[in-house]
Design a protein around this motif. Structure first.
Motif, mmCIF file in Angstrom:
data_model
loop_
_atom_site.group_PDB
_atom_site.id
_atom_site.type_symbol
_atom_site.label_atom_id
_atom_site.label_comp_id
_atom_site.label_asym_id
_atom_site.label_seq_id
_atom_site.Cartn_x
_atom_site.Cartn_y
_atom_site.Cartn_z
ATOM 1 N N UNK A 286 -8.739 17.122 -10.761
ATOM 2 C CA UNK A 286 -7.715 18.044 -10.261
ATOM 3 C C UNK A 286 -7.818 18.210 -8.746
ATOM 4 N N UNK A 287 -9.038 18.225 -8.222
ATOM 5 C CA UNK A 287 -9.224 18.314 -6.771
ATOM 6 C C UNK A 287 -8.636 17.080 -6.095
ATOM 7 N N UNK A 288 -8.919 15.880 -6.661
ATOM 8 C CA UNK A 288 -8.323 14.671 -6.093
ATOM 9 C C UNK A 288 -6.799 14.738 -6.149
ATOM 10 N N UNK A 289 -6.259 15.180 -7.282
ATOM 11 C CA UNK A 289 -4.804 15.273 -7.417
ATOM 12 C C UNK A 289 -4.202 16.172 -6.368
ATOM 13 N N UNK A 290 -4.839 17.326 -6.143
ATOM 14 C CA UNK A 290 -4.312 18.238 -5.142
ATOM 15 C C UNK A 290 -4.413 17.630 -3.737
ATOM 16 N N UNK A 291 -5.579 17.055 -3.407
ATOM 17 C CA UNK A 291 -5.774 16.525 -2.054
ATOM 18 C C UNK A 291 -4.856 15.334 -1.778
ATOM 19 N N UNK A 292 -4.701 14.444 -2.753
ATOM 20 C CA UNK A 292 -3.806 13.307 -2.540
ATOM 21 C C UNK A 292 -2.361 13.780 -2.412
ATOM 22 N N UNK A 293 -1.958 14.705 -3.262
ATOM 23 C CA UNK A 293 -0.582 15.199 -3.199
ATOM 24 C C UNK A 293 -0.326 15.915 -1.878
ATOM 25 N N UNK B 121 0.822 -1.213 0.000
ATOM 26 C CA UNK B 121 0.000 0.000 0.000
ATOM 27 C C UNK B 121 0.858 1.265 0.000
ATOM 28 N N UNK B 122 1.998 1.212 0.673
ATOM 29 C CA UNK B 122 2.893 2.375 0.677
ATOM 30 C C UNK B 122 3.444 2.639 -0.722
ATOM 31 N N UNK B 123 3.700 1.585 -1.488
ATOM 32 C CA UNK B 123 4.176 1.749 -2.854
ATOM 33 C C UNK B 123 3.103 2.340 -3.753
ATOM 34 N N UNK B 124 1.860 1.874 -3.559
ATOM 35 C CA UNK B 124 0.756 2.432 -4.348
ATOM 36 C C UNK B 124 0.555 3.909 -4.017
ATOM 37 N N UNK B 125 0.655 4.241 -2.722
ATOM 38 C CA UNK B 125 0.508 5.639 -2.322
ATOM 39 C C UNK B 125 1.631 6.490 -2.914
ATOM 40 N N UNK B 126 2.827 5.938 -2.960
ATOM 41 C CA UNK B 126 3.954 6.676 -3.522
ATOM 42 C C UNK B 126 3.768 6.919 -5.020
ATOM 43 N N UNK B 127 3.309 5.910 -5.733
ATOM 44 C CA UNK B 127 3.081 6.080 -7.171
ATOM 45 C C UNK B 127 1.962 7.088 -7.419
ATOM 46 N N UNK B 128 0.896 7.019 -6.598
ATOM 47 C CA UNK B 128 -0.191 7.991 -6.752
ATOM 48 C C UNK B 128 0.283 9.406 -6.423
ATOM 49 N N UNK B 129 1.222 9.536 -5.466
ATOM 50 C CA UNK B 129 1.782 10.854 -5.137
ATOM 51 C C UNK B 129 2.517 11.421 -6.343
ATOM 52 N N UNK C 240 0.234 15.309 -12.661
ATOM 53 C CA UNK C 240 -1.055 15.819 -13.137
ATOM 54 C C UNK C 240 -1.200 17.303 -12.827
ATOM 55 N N UNK C 241 -0.878 17.690 -11.604
ATOM 56 C CA UNK C 241 -0.986 19.104 -11.232
ATOM 57 C C UNK C 241 0.006 19.960 -12.009
ATOM 58 N N UNK C 242 1.225 19.453 -12.196
ATOM 59 C CA UNK C 242 2.242 20.215 -12.913
ATOM 60 C C UNK C 242 1.839 20.427 -14.363
#
Length: 137
Positions: free
Chosen positions: A83-90, A27-35, A41-43
């Protein structure tokens, strides 16, 4: 002679697509990839979506009304929700990495819990903002 000289060194080979798809990340790896994906995405969306919308909203009252009418489209709302999800997850994952930099929650069990917490909190906040965006209240 030391024992390390007799141990075989790990070998890293190229992975095929089928091996990548069957590889199970923690799960930590998945969270890292999503980060990383949310940061990219935001950039990439900053000059294409976010800055033009911001410029349109602060130019004049008429352009703000035009931007408001444009963002009322459900397809545009879906783009904004991503974009909201991208910002909140990041944001949430960034806080997780800051605590890891302070050597808090570095062990495997704590890292799994914090990764699950990041994914859960970011998705819950996305649902709340999505309900507000689509006019649920």
């Amino acid at each position: 002679m030391s024992d390390s000289a007799s141990k075989p060194r790990p070998q890293f080979r190229n992975l095929s697509i089928s091996q990548i798809l069957s590889y199970r990340l923690p799960l930590a790896g998945k969270s890292s990839i999503l980060h990383r994906a949310s940061g990219a995405l935001l950039f990439l969306c900053l000059p294409l979506v976010i800055l033009p919308l911001f410029a349109l909203s602060v130019t004049s009252p008429e352009s703000f009304a035009a931007m408001q009418a444009w963002t009322a489209n459900p397809l545009c709302k879906l783009v904004l929700l991503v974009l909201i999800w991208g910002y909140l997850h990041h944001f949430c994952a960034g806080i997780r990495y800051l605590t890891i930099d302070l050597h808090i929650g570095v062990d495997k069990a704590s890292a799994q819990k914090s990764a699950g917490l990041v994914i859960g909190v970011s998705l819950a906040l996305t649902v709340v903002f999505g309900l507000k965006l689509f006019g649920a209240w």
